[in-house]
Design a protein around this motif. Structure first.
Motif, mmCIF file in Angstrom:
data_model
loop_
_atom_site.group_PDB
_atom_site.id
_atom_site.type_symbol
_atom_site.label_atom_id
_atom_site.label_comp_id
_atom_site.label_asym_id
_atom_site.label_seq_id
_atom_site.Cartn_x
_atom_site.Cartn_y
_atom_site.Cartn_z
ATOM 1 N N LEU A 42 -11.681 -6.869 5.532
ATOM 2 C CA LEU A 42 -11.279 -5.468 4.961
ATOM 3 C C LEU A 42 -10.062 -5.269 3.961
ATOM 4 C CD1 LEU A 42 -12.463 -3.463 8.078
ATOM 5 C CD2 LEU A 42 -13.782 -3.669 5.956
ATOM 6 N N ILE A 43 -9.010 -6.179 4.562
ATOM 7 C CA ILE A 43 -7.724 -5.872 4.107
ATOM 8 C C ILE A 43 -7.886 -6.552 2.603
ATOM 9 C CG2 ILE A 43 -5.623 -7.050 3.879
ATOM 10 C CD1 ILE A 43 -5.435 -7.019 6.999
ATOM 11 N N ALA A 44 -8.693 -7.635 2.253
ATOM 12 C CA ALA A 44 -8.684 -8.131 1.006
ATOM 13 C C ALA A 44 -9.618 -7.449 0.322
ATOM 14 C CB ALA A 44 -9.665 -9.760 1.345
ATOM 15 N N VAL A 45 -10.596 -6.632 0.655
ATOM 16 C CA VAL A 45 -11.382 -5.975 0.039
ATOM 17 C C VAL A 45 -10.482 -4.617 -0.388
ATOM 18 C CG1 VAL A 45 -13.139 -4.116 0.027
ATOM 19 C CG2 VAL A 45 -13.588 -6.350 1.026
ATOM 20 N N VAL A 46 -9.772 -4.149 0.438
ATOM 21 C CA VAL A 46 -8.918 -2.744 0.020
ATOM 22 C C VAL A 46 -7.687 -3.329 -0.932
ATOM 23 C CG1 VAL A 46 -7.378 -1.225 1.063
ATOM 24 C CG2 VAL A 46 -9.311 -1.688 2.195
ATOM 25 N N LEU A 47 -7.064 -4.450 -0.587
ATOM 26 C CA LEU A 47 -5.989 -4.743 -1.700
ATOM 27 C C LEU A 47 -6.919 -5.080 -3.143
ATOM 28 C CD1 LEU A 47 -3.945 -7.140 0.576
ATOM 29 C CD2 LEU A 47 -3.444 -4.851 -0.204
ATOM 30 N N CYS A 48 -8.044 -5.494 -3.160
ATOM 31 C CA CYS A 48 -8.594 -5.729 -4.433
ATOM 32 C C CYS A 48 -8.944 -4.169 -5.018
ATOM 33 C CB CYS A 48 -9.954 -6.487 -4.309
ATOM 34 S SG CYS A 48 -9.663 -8.261 -3.908
ATOM 35 N N ALA A 49 -9.404 -3.279 -3.947
ATOM 36 C CA ALA A 49 -10.086 -2.140 -4.796
ATOM 37 C C ALA A 49 -8.793 -1.008 -5.051
ATOM 38 C CB ALA A 49 -10.811 -1.284 -3.566
ATOM 39 N N VAL A 50 -7.529 -1.023 -4.154
ATOM 40 C CA VAL A 50 -6.714 -0.088 -4.493
ATOM 41 C C VAL A 50 -5.743 -0.674 -5.620
ATOM 42 C CG1 VAL A 50 -4.620 0.759 -3.515
ATOM 43 C CG2 VAL A 50 -6.612 0.865 -2.229
ATOM 44 N N GLY A 51 -5.550 -2.049 -5.540
ATOM 45 C CA GLY A 51 -4.540 -2.504 -6.686
ATOM 46 C C GLY A 51 -3.280 -2.735 -5.919
ATOM 47 N N PRO A 52 -3.077 -3.803 -5.168
ATOM 48 C CA PRO A 52 -1.750 -4.002 -4.394
ATOM 49 C C PRO A 52 -0.363 -4.091 -5.217
ATOM 50 C CG PRO A 52 -2.773 -6.081 -4.686
ATOM 51 C CD PRO A 52 -3.645 -5.013 -5.210
ATOM 52 N N ALA A 53 -0.700 -4.323 -6.735
ATOM 53 C CA ALA A 53 0.751 -4.654 -7.653
ATOM 54 C C ALA A 53 1.441 -3.238 -7.565
ATOM 55 C CB ALA A 53 0.315 -5.254 -8.863
ATOM 56 N N SER A 54 0.658 -1.986 -7.775
ATOM 57 C CA SER A 54 1.103 -0.693 -7.947
ATOM 58 C C SER A 54 1.684 -0.262 -6.397
ATOM 59 C CB SER A 54 -0.093 0.487 -8.476
ATOM 60 O OG SER A 54 -0.877 0.540 -7.544
ATOM 61 N N GLN A 55 1.165 -0.908 -5.366
ATOM 62 C CA GLN A 55 1.647 -0.307 -3.806
ATOM 63 C C GLN A 55 2.505 -1.081 -3.344
ATOM 64 O OE1 GLN A 55 0.604 2.618 -3.000
ATOM 65 N NE2 GLN A 55 -0.926 2.973 -4.432
ATOM 66 N N ILE A 56 2.862 -2.367 -3.848
ATOM 67 C CA ILE A 56 3.899 -3.393 -3.310
ATOM 68 C C ILE A 56 5.241 -2.853 -3.177
ATOM 69 C CG2 ILE A 56 4.323 -4.905 -4.995
ATOM 70 C CD1 ILE A 56 3.128 -5.548 -1.411
ATOM 71 N N THR A 57 5.762 -1.844 -4.048
ATOM 72 C CA THR A 57 7.056 -1.691 -3.992
ATOM 73 C C THR A 57 7.319 -0.959 -2.957
ATOM 74 O OG1 THR A 57 6.183 0.499 -5.089
ATOM 75 C CG2 THR A 57 6.930 -1.169 -6.556
ATOM 76 N N GLN A 58 6.492 -0.402 -2.209
ATOM 77 C CA GLN A 58 6.680 0.108 -0.670
ATOM 78 C C GLN A 58 7.121 -1.048 0.386
ATOM 79 O OE1 GLN A 58 3.128 2.282 0.442
ATOM 80 N NE2 GLN A 58 2.880 3.526 -1.331
ATOM 81 N N GLY A 59 7.063 -2.250 0.054
ATOM 82 C CA GLY A 59 7.203 -3.319 0.921
ATOM 83 C C GLY A 59 6.431 -3.701 1.869
ATOM 84 N N PRO A 60 6.692 -4.422 2.844
ATOM 85 C CA PRO A 60 5.665 -4.875 3.995
ATOM 86 C C PRO A 60 4.699 -3.735 4.422
ATOM 87 C CG PRO A 60 7.784 -5.988 4.218
ATOM 88 C CD PRO A 60 8.245 -4.867 3.323
ATOM 89 N N ALA A 61 5.299 -2.559 4.810
ATOM 90 C CA ALA A 61 4.395 -1.789 5.708
ATOM 91 C C ALA A 61 3.182 -1.296 4.551
ATOM 92 C CB ALA A 61 5.305 -0.310 5.589
ATOM 93 N N ALA A 62 3.108 -1.632 3.292
ATOM 94 C CA ALA A 62 2.041 -1.206 2.596
ATOM 95 C C ALA A 62 0.971 -2.043 2.716
ATOM 96 C CB ALA A 62 2.331 -1.602 1.016
ATOM 97 N N VAL A 63 0.985 -3.499 3.534
ATOM 98 C CA VAL A 63 -0.146 -4.305 3.780
ATOM 99 C C VAL A 63 -0.446 -3.990 5.448
ATOM 100 C CG1 VAL A 63 -0.668 -6.403 3.678
ATOM 101 C CG2 VAL A 63 0.671 -5.792 2.145
ATOM 102 N N PRO A 64 -1.828 -3.871 5.734
ATOM 103 C CA PRO A 64 -2.150 -3.578 7.118
ATOM 104 C C PRO A 64 -1.921 -5.028 7.496
ATOM 105 C CG PRO A 64 -3.639 -2.928 5.542
ATOM 106 C CD PRO A 64 -2.646 -3.530 4.757
ATOM 107 N N PRO A 65 -1.449 -5.026 8.885
ATOM 108 C CA PRO A 65 -1.002 -5.979 9.917
ATOM 109 C C PRO A 65 -2.132 -7.143 9.902
ATOM 110 C CG PRO A 65 -1.458 -4.433 11.326
ATOM 111 C CD PRO A 65 -1.492 -3.766 9.718
#
Length: 300
Positions: free
Chosen positions: A259-282
């Protein structure tokens, strides 16, 4: 299929050991996601029911009273079938709820909600999933237990159903991940002519998205490829997986990474990664943060 009661107890006992081993292994991140909280609740439920089934089986010549009900070995088969039906019905709601939880974790603003509030919400959602699923099995589903007309002292085998929802969830997630990969792969092909300034921005975003999707798929497969092969063999085997064993923490850990892989692919992690590690589910099995943080730092 028919399974002997000792084999059922042995399977449930092994499942309990697996559940608690993975819960302890993920103890640092276990309460930071809905799937983690649900995994703990599943381990507790499995342990309590396994001990209860064992007590019913080993007291075959006597009775066990619970809440005024007289229970015997005859009820082990009934309860195992109910347990399998509940676990079958939980597969899709858990997957959908966990996907929504991961989506809001990636898409939310940093520090928008406190950690304690998120934990309470996930705890309530876990309790609601169990409650609604049990009500569905008893009130709305067409579940009919299969019981043999024999005395409680002569029961040595129980009829159990196979789990089919795992295969359905896995196929659906594979299709979702494949669509995300195809979308990222074809997104850069629209720029056939020399791009203008506005197109340069769109093209860089498309390349960034494609790179992030490729990275997510690589990280996921690098960790879970052996489990995928094992799951395919197990699901395609003629014997099948008993429903009471289908929902376990190993499957939930795999589902969490998926689910993490699917969500990161769908949302676009490049635009969200500026939030830091908190942007990625554990995730205790896949190292999502390190590659994505480096990618975000390189682009800035």
């Amino acid at each position: 299929m028919y399974i002997s009661i000792p084999a059922i107890l042995l399977g449930l006992g092994g499942k309990c050991l697996l559940n608690w081993a993975l819960v302890i292994l993920q103890r640092d991140d276990i309460c930071k996601s809905l799937l983690g909280v649900f995994s703990v609740s599943l381990a507790v439920v499995d342990t309590i029911l396994t001990l209860f089934f064992a007590a019913l089986h080993f007291h075959a010549d006597r009775f066990v009273f619970l809440l005024g009900l007289k229970l015997t070995r005859y009820h082990v088969c009934l309860l195992v079938q109910i347990l399998g039906e509940v676990y079958n019905a939980l597969q899709w709601p858990v997957a959908v709820a966990a996907g929504c939880d991961h989506f809001f974790t990636v898409a939310r603003r940093p520090h928008a909600v406190t950690g304690r509030t998120r934990f309470i919400v996930r705890l309530l959602a876990t309790g609601l999933l169990w409650y609604v699923t049990v009500l569905y099995v008893f009130l709305l589903s067409d579940f009919r237990p299969v019981m043999e007309d024999v005395s409680y002292g002569e029961i040595y085998q129980c009829w159990t159903v196979h789990t089919t929802q795992i295969l359905q969830v896995a196929v659906f997630l594979l299709l979702s991940l494949g669509c995300a990969v195809l979308h990222a792969g074809f997104s850069t092909r629209f720029f056939t002519n020399p791009p203008s300034r506005d197109q340069m921005t769109e093209q860089s975003r498309a390349h960034s998205r494609r790179d992030a999707v490729h990275q997510a798929v690589f990280i996921f497969l690098n960790t879970w490829a052996p489990f995928l092969c094992f799951l395919a063999v197990l699901l395609l085997a003629p014997v099948g997986i008993p429903a009471y064993l289908g929902l376990n923490t190993a499957w939930l850990a795999f589902l969490n990474s998926f689910l993490i892989a699917v969500v990161l692919c769908a949302v676009g992690p490049a635009s969200q990664i500026t939030q830091g590690p908190a942007a990625v589910p554990p995730d205790s099995f896949c190292e999502w943060r390190f590659p994505f943080i480096l990618a975000g730092e390189d682009r800035t």
